[in-house]
Design a protein around this motif. Structure first.
Motif, short mmCIF file in Angstrom:
data_model
loop_
_atom_site.label_atom_id
_atom_site.label_comp_id
_atom_site.label_asym_id
_atom_site.label_seq_id
_atom_site.Cartn_x
_atom_site.Cartn_y
_atom_site.Cartn_z
N ALA A 173 -31.71 59.02 30.89
CA ALA A 173 -31.93 57.75 31.59
C ALA A 173 -30.87 57.53 32.67
O ALA A 173 -31.18 57.12 33.80
CB ALA A 173 -31.91 56.60 30.58
N ASP A 174 -29.59 57.79 32.33
CA ASP A 174 -28.52 57.64 33.32
C ASP A 174 -28.70 58.60 34.48
O ASP A 174 -28.44 58.26 35.65
CB ASP A 174 -27.16 57.86 32.66
N VAL B 110 -20.85 63.36 26.82
CA VAL B 110 -21.12 63.02 25.41
C VAL B 110 -22.24 63.89 24.86
O VAL B 110 -22.19 64.38 23.72
CB VAL B 110 -21.49 61.53 25.29
N TRP B 111 -23.26 64.12 25.67
CA TRP B 111 -24.40 64.97 25.27
C TRP B 111 -23.94 66.40 25.00
O TRP B 111 -24.36 67.03 24.03
CB TRP B 111 -25.46 64.91 26.36
N LYS B 112 -23.05 66.92 25.84
CA LYS B 112 -22.53 68.26 25.62
C LYS B 112 -21.68 68.33 24.36
O LYS B 112 -21.77 69.29 23.59
CB LYS B 112 -21.69 68.71 26.83
N ALA B 113 -20.85 67.30 24.14
CA ALA B 113 -19.99 67.29 22.95
C ALA B 113 -20.80 67.19 21.67
O ALA B 113 -20.37 67.66 20.61
CB ALA B 113 -19.00 66.12 23.04
N ALA B 114 -22.00 66.61 21.76
CA ALA B 114 -22.87 66.47 20.58
C ALA B 114 -23.72 67.70 20.33
O ALA B 114 -24.57 67.70 19.42
CB ALA B 114 -23.76 65.24 20.73
N GLY B 115 -23.52 68.75 21.09
CA GLY B 115 -24.27 69.98 20.89
C GLY B 115 -25.54 70.08 21.72
O GLY B 115 -26.42 70.86 21.40
N LYS C 193 -23.02 57.25 39.16
CA LYS C 193 -22.59 58.64 39.05
C LYS C 193 -21.62 58.81 37.88
O LYS C 193 -21.74 59.77 37.10
CB LYS C 193 -21.92 59.09 40.35
N GLU C 194 -20.67 57.89 37.74
CA GLU C 194 -19.72 57.98 36.63
C GLU C 194 -20.43 57.83 35.29
O GLU C 194 -20.10 58.54 34.32
CB GLU C 194 -18.66 56.89 36.80
N ALA C 195 -21.41 56.92 35.22
CA ALA C 195 -22.15 56.75 33.98
C ALA C 195 -22.93 58.01 33.62
O ALA C 195 -22.99 58.42 32.44
CB ALA C 195 -23.10 55.55 34.10
N ALA C 196 -23.54 58.66 34.63
CA ALA C 196 -24.29 59.89 34.39
C ALA C 196 -23.38 61.01 33.92
O ALA C 196 -23.73 61.78 33.02
CB ALA C 196 -25.04 60.29 35.66
N ILE C 197 -22.17 61.09 34.50
CA ILE C 197 -21.22 62.13 34.11
C ILE C 197 -20.74 61.89 32.68
O ILE C 197 -20.65 62.83 31.87
CB ILE C 197 -20.04 62.17 35.10
#
Length: 432
Positions: A130-131, A112-117, A103-107
């Motif tokens: 994948a996570d 990171v995905w949100k911060a990258a746009g 769960k922590e890895a998925a969060i």
């Protein structure tokens, strides 16, 4: 007992669905917070004891009411800081450390995905997906296995429970049936059903005969004027050991009263609370100033029998009142110190701990068998006293206690306490 309409706070209405989870609480921080908040209250009570004799009855009552409410507020404030309030089955017994890591890895990958746009492709999007898949896959796998196995933590928790509590816990974990609102007297709306129960319980707690009530009231008033009773001994005063003993006789895990307090609030707090309660109880007994909060409770309708519930009538339910936990501690203190005045006959089996219908049936059978063996004929007469406990006349109770020479101070506390005992009916999230 009077059934009345009272105003319920939003916090208490929320707690009808959510419960304090003391096994997941930060007990050390709760302990420290109660210590820092209760010590000033203790010193204030010590100062008050030296001047209580010169105050009027109204001033004493106002002080006791406010002081009791401040204790309640401190315990509630401390618990809301460090005790999580969660709905039933929030904590999954099948949850594992692996699920926590996934769960922590998925969060983290999602952040990171949100911060990258929020890219639709590329290594960042692939890792995020994948996570997420790993976490959901393991979550569904463990959830499907919950009816086939259980963890060592749940096993140990169940082993430490009594027979009754064991099945309560088991049903809370594994019972998936949805219990819809019953149809009562043709009504399905919770608010309307609650009002129906309130009217029914109000009639149930009303005396059968007004003439009998008037007669007992007259007898009581005449005897009360010159009543002295036994001497109140100093060794009967409350102390810390007595309060701790009273708490030890009570069971944890019970429903909280309208003040939102349970036994866990008391036993997990700093021991200075027991010192404060002992001093407060002595003030209550010495001056007959019962806190207003002691008089407030709520009543829950419980079915008498599963077969009777099918009739969908209010008569198929009995009333269970949930009183404030501190008032229960005070009751136990009174019962321990003055048990000799509340002793019952050995031939009584109803309304007594560890006694019930089976003991009464056994006694009757043994008596009948004894006389039949001697060649005698036995005639048995049975009387069904409808609502005997609910319709108990308070004036009759006071007269019986005076016959036993109960100390005046204790009798006065009971008189003040029962004079205006208020209760409301709780059904679902509705209070009427």
């Amino acid at each position: 007992m009077y059934i009345c309409v009272v105003t319920i706070s939003q916090a208490h209405a929320k707690r009808t669905k959510n419960n304090d989870k003391w096994d997941h609480a930060d007990l050390l921080s709760y302990y420290g917070t109660t210590m820092s908040c209760l010590y000033p209250l203790y010193y204030e009570l010590v100062d008050y004891e030296s001047s209580i004799g010169i105050l009027s009855n109204t001033e004493r009552q106002n002080f006791v009411d406010c002081f009791y409410q401040r204790i309640v507020d401190i315990l509630n404030y401390s618990s809301k800081q460090y005790v999580p309030m969660r709905y039933k089955n929030f904590y999954k017994f099948w949850w594992s450390e692996e699920l926590t890591c996934l769960k922590e890895a998925a969060i983290n990958s999602n952040n990171v995905w949100k911060a990258a746009g929020q890219p639709r492709s590329g290594p960042i999007a692939d890792k995020r997906n994948a996570d997420k898949r790993k976490y959901k896959s393991m979550l569904h796998k463990e959830k499907r296995a919950e009816t086939q196995s259980y963890t060592n933590d749940l096993h140990e928790a169940l082993l430490n429970k009594s027979h009754t509590n064991f099945w309560k816990c088991w049903k809370s974990k594994f019972d998936k049936n949805y219990h819809s609102t019953a149809v009562i007297n043709g009504l399905t709306d919770d608010a309307e059903v609650a009002e129906t129960f309130a009217d029914f319980f109000c009639r149930t707690c009303t005396s059968f005969s007004e003439d009998q009530n008037t007669r007992l009231s007259s007898i009581y008033s005449k005897r009360r004027q010159n009543y002295v009773g036994d001497h109140f001994r100093d060794e009967c005063r409350c102390d810390v050991d007595l309060v701790e003993t009273a708490c030890s006789k009570m069971r944890k895990g019970k429903a909280a009263g309208l003040d939102e307090l349970s036994l866990e609030h008391l036993v997990h707090s700093h021991p200075i609370l027991f010192v404060i309660l002992a001093k407060l109880f002595n003030v209550i007994v010495d001056y007959g100033c019962v806190p207003y909060g002691f008089r407030l409770s709520y009543t829950v309708p419980l079915p008498k029998d599963d077969t009777l519930v099918k009739s969908n009538r209010v008569e198929s339910y009995r009333a269970i009142s949930i009183s404030p936990v501190i008032s229960k501690v005070f009751e136990h203190c009174i019962l321990i110190k003055f048990n000799e005045y509340f002793a019952t006959s050995h031939n009584q089996f109803g309304f007594k701990k560890r006694y019930g219908c089976s003991h009464a049936v056994y006694s009757v059978r043994k008596v009948v068998e004894h006389y039949v063996a001697g060649g005698s004929t036995v005639n048995v007469c049975q009387l069904d006293l409808s609502k005997a406990f609910d319709k108990m006349n308070h004036f009759g109770l006071y007269i019986k206690l005076m016959d036993r020479l109960i100390p005046v101070k204790i009798l006065r506390v009971l008189e003040v306490w029962f004079n205006l005992y208020l209760s409301c009916v709780k059904l679902g999230s509705h209070f009427v």
